[in-house]
Design a protein around this motif. Structure first.
Motif, PDB file in Angstrom:
ATOM      1  N   ALA A 571       0.821  -1.215   0.000  1.00 37.22           N
ATOM      2  CA  ALA A 571       0.000   0.000   0.000  1.00 37.22           C
ATOM      3  C   ALA A 571       0.849   1.256   0.000  1.00 37.22           C
ATOM      4  N   GLY A 572       2.096   1.170   0.449  1.00 41.21           N
ATOM      5  CA  GLY A 572       2.949   2.343   0.497  1.00 41.21           C
ATOM      6  C   GLY A 572       3.995   2.408  -0.590  1.00 41.21           C
ATOM      7  N   THR A 573       4.142   1.368  -1.384  1.00 41.86           N
ATOM      8  CA  THR A 573       5.202   1.355  -2.401  1.00 41.86           C
ATOM      9  C   THR A 573       4.684   1.148  -3.815  1.00 41.86           C
ATOM     10  N   SER A 574       3.455   0.673  -3.966  1.00 40.91           N
ATOM     11  CA  SER A 574       2.920   0.388  -5.296  1.00 40.91           C
ATOM     12  C   SER A 574       2.387   1.640  -5.970  1.00 40.91           C
ATOM     13  N   LEU A 575       2.484   1.654  -7.288  1.00 40.13           N
ATOM     14  CA  LEU A 575       1.816   2.680  -8.085  1.00 40.13           C
ATOM     15  C   LEU A 575       0.312   2.653  -7.843  1.00 40.13           C
ATOM     16  N   TYR A 576      -0.207   1.489  -7.467  1.00 38.42           N
ATOM     17  CA  TYR A 576      -1.647   1.317  -7.270  1.00 38.42           C
ATOM     18  C   TYR A 576      -2.024   1.371  -5.799  1.00 38.42           C
ATOM     19  N   HIS A 577      -1.530   2.370  -5.075  1.00 38.00           N
ATOM     20  CA  HIS A 577      -1.922   2.467  -3.667  1.00 38.00           C
ATOM     21  C   HIS A 577      -3.425   2.680  -3.527  1.00 38.00           C
ATOM     22  N   SER A 578      -4.051   3.239  -4.571  1.00 40.40           N
ATOM     23  CA  SER A 578      -5.503   3.424  -4.512  1.00 40.40           C
ATOM     24  C   SER A 578      -6.246   2.088  -4.540  1.00 40.40           C
ATOM     25  N   LEU A 579      -5.600   1.033  -5.051  1.00 37.60           N
ATOM     26  CA  LEU A 579      -6.251  -0.278  -5.103  1.00 37.60           C
ATOM     27  C   LEU A 579      -6.555  -0.784  -3.697  1.00 37.60           C
ATOM     28  N   MET A 580      -5.633  -0.586  -2.767  1.00 35.36           N
ATOM     29  CA  MET A 580      -5.864  -1.039  -1.398  1.00 35.36           C
ATOM     30  C   MET A 580      -7.036  -0.288  -0.766  1.00 35.36           C
ATOM     31  N   GLU A 581      -7.161   0.999  -1.072  1.00 37.40           N
ATOM     32  CA  GLU A 581      -8.262   1.779  -0.515  1.00 37.40           C
ATOM     33  C   GLU A 581      -9.595   1.340  -1.098  1.00 37.40           C
ATOM     34  N   SER A 582      -9.608   1.044  -2.397  1.00 37.62           N
ATOM     35  CA  SER A 582     -10.837   0.606  -3.056  1.00 37.62           C
ATOM     36  C   SER A 582     -11.258  -0.780  -2.586  1.00 37.62           C
ATOM     37  N   GLU A 583     -10.296  -1.680  -2.433  1.00 41.99           N
ATOM     38  CA  GLU A 583     -10.615  -3.066  -2.066  1.00 41.99           C
ATOM     39  C   GLU A 583     -10.925  -3.229  -0.580  1.00 41.99           C
ATOM     40  N   PHE A 584     -10.298  -2.378   0.245  1.00 42.93           N
ATOM     41  CA  PHE A 584     -10.451  -2.558   1.692  1.00 42.93           C
ATOM     42  C   PHE A 584     -11.191  -1.404   2.368  1.00 42.93           C
ATOM     43  N   GLY A 585     -11.810  -0.523   1.566  1.00 42.68           N
ATOM     44  CA  GLY A 585     -12.782   0.423   2.083  1.00 42.68           C
ATOM     45  C   GLY A 585     -12.251   1.594   2.864  1.00 42.68           C
ATOM     46  N   GLY A 586     -11.057   2.078   2.549  1.00 43.86           N
ATOM     47  CA  GLY A 586     -10.564   3.264   3.245  1.00 43.86           C
ATOM     48  C   GLY A 586      -9.062   3.373   3.177  1.00 43.86           C
ATOM     49  N   ARG A 587      -8.531   4.373   3.856  1.00 49.14           N
ATOM     50  CA  ARG A 587      -7.098   4.605   3.865  1.00 49.14           C
ATOM     51  C   ARG A 587      -6.357   3.399   4.440  1.00 49.14           C
ATOM     52  N   ALA A 588      -5.210   3.101   3.855  1.00 53.69           N
ATOM     53  CA  ALA A 588      -4.451   1.941   4.303  1.00 53.69           C
ATOM     54  C   ALA A 588      -4.076   2.040   5.778  1.00 53.69           C
ATOM     55  N   PHE A 589      -3.733   3.260   6.241  1.00 56.50           N
ATOM     56  CA  PHE A 589      -3.304   3.393   7.634  1.00 56.50           C
ATOM     57  C   PHE A 589      -4.445   3.157   8.610  1.00 56.50           C
ATOM     58  N   ASP A 590      -5.680   3.188   8.135  1.00 53.65           N
ATOM     59  CA  ASP A 590      -6.817   2.819   8.973  1.00 53.65           C
ATOM     60  C   ASP A 590      -7.183   1.347   8.833  1.00 53.65           C
ATOM     61  N   ARG A 591      -6.466   0.641   7.961  1.00 54.55           N
ATOM     62  CA  ARG A 591      -6.786  -0.762   7.682  1.00 54.55           C
ATOM     63  C   ARG A 591      -5.566  -1.668   7.837  1.00 54.55           C
ATOM     64  N   PHE A 592      -4.531  -1.210   8.491  1.00 53.37           N
ATOM     65  CA  PHE A 592      -3.302  -1.996   8.577  1.00 53.37           C
ATOM     66  C   PHE A 592      -3.544  -3.391   9.165  1.00 53.37           C
ATOM     67  N   ASP A 593      -4.384  -3.477  10.188  1.00 53.39           N
ATOM     68  CA  ASP A 593      -4.642  -4.785  10.801  1.00 53.39           C
ATOM     69  C   ASP A 593      -5.253  -5.744   9.788  1.00 53.39           C
ATOM     70  N   LEU A 594      -6.221  -5.249   9.010  1.00 57.49           N
ATOM     71  CA  LEU A 594      -6.873  -6.099   8.020  1.00 57.49           C
ATOM     72  C   LEU A 594      -5.921  -6.427   6.866  1.00 57.49           C
ATOM     73  N   LEU A 595      -5.140  -5.444   6.437  1.00 58.03           N
ATOM     74  CA  LEU A 595      -4.180  -5.685   5.363  1.00 58.03           C
ATOM     75  C   LEU A 595      -3.148  -6.734   5.785  1.00 58.03           C
ATOM     76  N   TRP A 596      -2.689  -6.637   7.015  1.00 57.39           N
ATOM     77  CA  TRP A 596      -1.711  -7.615   7.498  1.00 57.39           C
ATOM     78  C   TRP A 596      -2.347  -8.995   7.651  1.00 57.39           C
ATOM     79  N   GLU A 597      -3.587  -9.026   8.107  1.00 54.43           N
ATOM     80  CA  GLU A 597      -4.291 -10.309   8.237  1.00 54.43           C
ATOM     81  C   GLU A 597      -4.399 -11.020   6.899  1.00 54.43           C
TER      82      GLU A 597
END
Length: 681
Positions: A571-597
């Protein structure tokens, strides 16, 4: 010996055959209906390059002429000339009668990434007087040319790849106008935004285009339809909506603009879960109407019928991509549950509530990747591939009868090959969801023997497998492997609910779909060896491969191609950082637990499967570090692993992957499976 027996003795697809595949596409039918332009791409293994050639085909004499390297853009309204571009961005006009070409102007590209459906197109005005084209500002020195790099924006990376910069130059793309007879180009739009995907009004007085003019276009993935007056240069906003807009096209009567659109509040510049649909907009702006929402399939490639009564489009449905048309008078479509193939209960029925049909003009089995209508609207040219045939171009004349082939670029070498067909199947997943897959048998199968099975996983996560040509499947089949590929939840072609199946849950329900599909195939085919399974995938398919080896030990070998391993760092290094927000419903820093899971790296300590990692050095879509993180962890655990980096290559099976590297990648994949599956005691 009968022909079937003779065919069975022929070899399957091998690595050397990759140099023989001739890729065709991008058909352009001349307004006088006499000629066809198309693109022919050839792999040059000796030079480790690929050649993109423009082919001029006479529909009267069935003869073809190679114009030279480049890309064809547009026909003149009278069909006597066409506009084409050479690799250095030079625009030329070719005269069909004199066979002479003249230089027009030079177009520049920006390495700034807008979105995956943006068109930097060049189009001829309906009155024949001008060429409109998209070009970037004068190149701005990119960060890679500086000893000290200062970054203060979000989309500072480019897509990367062969000959492409790693960092974005941030030059803006604008609309230019040049007389078709030659002259000095005129800038129509300017400012700190990008314009792309242009279309002329029938009276040649306006050009509609797409632009993201939010206050933070690097961050907010939203875009609208605009238009510019070619005389006064006045720019008018035509839509103001939540979502993304793509590829507008003006109606023949000038009253409407059709375009593709999504409506989600959180957009992404790549791989959205939300299906695109046709929107119909009054040419002077105002509320627009979604025409195809009830079709519940992803819409692409829209074209107006010359009469203006219909819009033609392609849509994927259960592994096939077909051409449909919809009347703009009664656009509502009802998707009824006709279970004609024992499969998805949301299959498309083309009868709407007003008893007016949306016609399926061309259908599978197969995938239609492009099409064009003739000037009268009673003929159609299209590009189609199927499981055993690379794409070729076909024509339907005088209505919609049987299709005749225009090109047969791959016929000769295919005649000496025995490619196995794909057998489709449906199964009930863990929660009763109906899921579709395909099985390709190994070449020369003897049902008294046991054969290993390779699971191939698609990318996206919202791509769709189906009746399309994929050389990986046939290379594995020829090497003695059965191949299974499945469209798990998240795939498009089965409705929006199915496509949403991976949201907030990457590697969850789709993982269970894949495992249920493997069990189904093994149970139905006793000639398969359940103890000799392999898995591979590219991009999101690589992510799923990494996920699988941390959740089960049933696979004896794995090959991850351009895959993700750590969604937090992605989420912090890809050109597609917006993909994480679209797929996981918000800013990556608010979804770190879910992203790591959902990250394979989280459970890498469980992995024991020998795994090969294949990755491009300059991949900014899935950065090389994603492979490194997984590789280092497996290496320290003592799991057999290897990391192969392709110098200068970007992401995926795209043109930047040179012929030699592509052959090397496939060869290494097969060799890895041979070592840990085929040759295992």
């Amino acid at each position: 010996m009968n022909p079937t027996e003779t065919k069975a003795l022929l070899p399957g697809l091998v690595i050397e055959d990759l140099s023989k595949i001739r890729q065709v596409g991008a058909p352009l039918w001349s307004p006088d209906r006499r000629h066809l332009l198309y693109q022919l791409v050839l792999a040059d293994y000796q030079a480790d390059d690929r050649h993109e050639l423009i082919i001029l085909f006479s529909l009267d004499t069935a003869s073809k002429t190679t114009i030279g390297p480049g890309t064809a853009h547009a026909w003149s309204p009278d069909g006597r000339e066409f506009l084409f571009e050479t690799g250095d961005g030079a625009l030329h006009i070719y005269n069909v009668d004199t066979t002479a070409s003249r230089f027009l102007t030079r177009r520049l590209d920006s390495s700034y990434f807008i979105n995956h459906l943006a068109l930097h197109n060049c189009i001829w005005s309906p009155d024949g007087q001008h060429i409109a084209y998209i070009s970037a500002d004068a190149p701005i020195a990119g960060p890679q040319k500086r000893e000290v790099t200062v970054i203060d924006d979000l989309l500072y990376k480019s897509k990367g790849g062969r000959g492409r910069p790693v960092y974005a130059d941030h030059a803006k793309t604008h609309i230019y106008l040049v007389p078709a007879t030659g002259g000095t180009p005129e800038l129509l739009t300017d400012g700190h935004y990008n314009e792309h995907s242009i279309t002329w009004s029938p009276d040649s007085r306006h050009i509609a285009f797409i632009s993201n003019r939010t206050d933070r276009p690097d961050d907010i993935q939203q875009s609208d339809v605009w238009k510019v007056n070619t005389g006064t240069k006045a720019v008018t906003r035509l839509t103001d909506h939540t979502g993304l807009a793509y590829q507008p096209t003006w109606s023949p009567d000038g009253n409407y603009i059709a375009f593709l659109a999504t409506s989600g509040a959180t957009g992404t510049n790549d791989s959205p879960a939300e299906d695109t649909h046709i929107a119909l907009l009054p040419a002077n702006g105002g509320p627009f109407e979604y025409m195809t929402k009830s079709l519940d399939r992803r819409i692409e490639h829209i074209r107006w019928h010359p009469s203006g009564r219909y819009i033609y489009f392609t849509a994927g449905d259960r592994g096939d991509t077909s051409v449909y048309r919809i009347s703009i008078e009664k656009p509502d479509i009802e998707a009824r549950g006709t279970d004609t193939q024992g499969g998805d209960t949301q299959s498309i029925d083309t009868q709407n509530t007003n008893s007016q049909r949306i016609e399926k003009v061309l259908e599978g089995p197969g995938c239609i990747s492009g099409f064009c209508l003739d000037a009268r609207g009673d003929g159609l040219i299209f590009v189609k591939s199927d499981t055993n045939h690379p794409a070729e171009i076909f024509q339907i004349r005088n209505g919609y009868g049987s299709a005749r082939p225009i090109t047969q670029e791959n016929t000769a070498w295919l005649a000496a090959k025995n490619l196995q067909p794909a057998e489709t199947f449906w199964f009930d997943s863990f929660d009763g969801t109906r899921v579709q897959g395909w099985l390709i048998r190994p070449a020369g199968l003897e049902e008294t023997r046991k054969y290993p099975l390779i699971l191939v996983i698609h990318g996206g996560p919202h791509n769709m497998f189906g009746h399309d040509f994929d050389e990986r499947m046939h290379l594995l089949s020829a090497a003695g492997y059965a191949v299974v590929y499945i469209n798990p939840r998240g795939s498009h072609g089965y409705g929006q609910t199915f496509s949403n199946g991976t949201l907030n849950n990457w590697g969850g329900g789709d993982y269970q779909d894949l495992m249920a599909g493997i069990d189904f195939v093994l149970n139905r085919n006793p000639w398969l060896d359940a103890e000799k399974l392999g898995v591979t995938g590219q991009s999101y398919g690589g992510y799923m491969t990494n996920r699988i080896i941390t959740r089960t030990t049933r696979f004896k070998a794995a090959v991850t191609d351009g895959g993700l391993s750590n969604l937090v760092s992605f989420a912090g290094t890809s050109l597609y950082h917006s993909l994480m927000e679209s797929e996981f419903g918000g800013r990556a820093f608010d979804r770190f637990d879910l992203l790591w899971e959902c990250s394979p790296l989280r459970n890498v300590a469980r992995a024991t499967t020998p795994t090969l990692f294949l990755h491009g050095e300059t991949d900014n879509e899935v950065p090389f570090s994603q492979a490194e993180e997984m590789y280092i962890a497996l290496k320290k655990k003592g799991v057999p692993t290897q990391l192969v980096q392709y110098t200068g290559e970007g992401h995926g099976w795209r043109p930047e992957l040179g012929p030699r590297n592509k052959a090397d990648l496939n060869g290494r994949m097969i060799a890895w499976f041979d070592q840990y599956i085929m040759n295992e005691p």
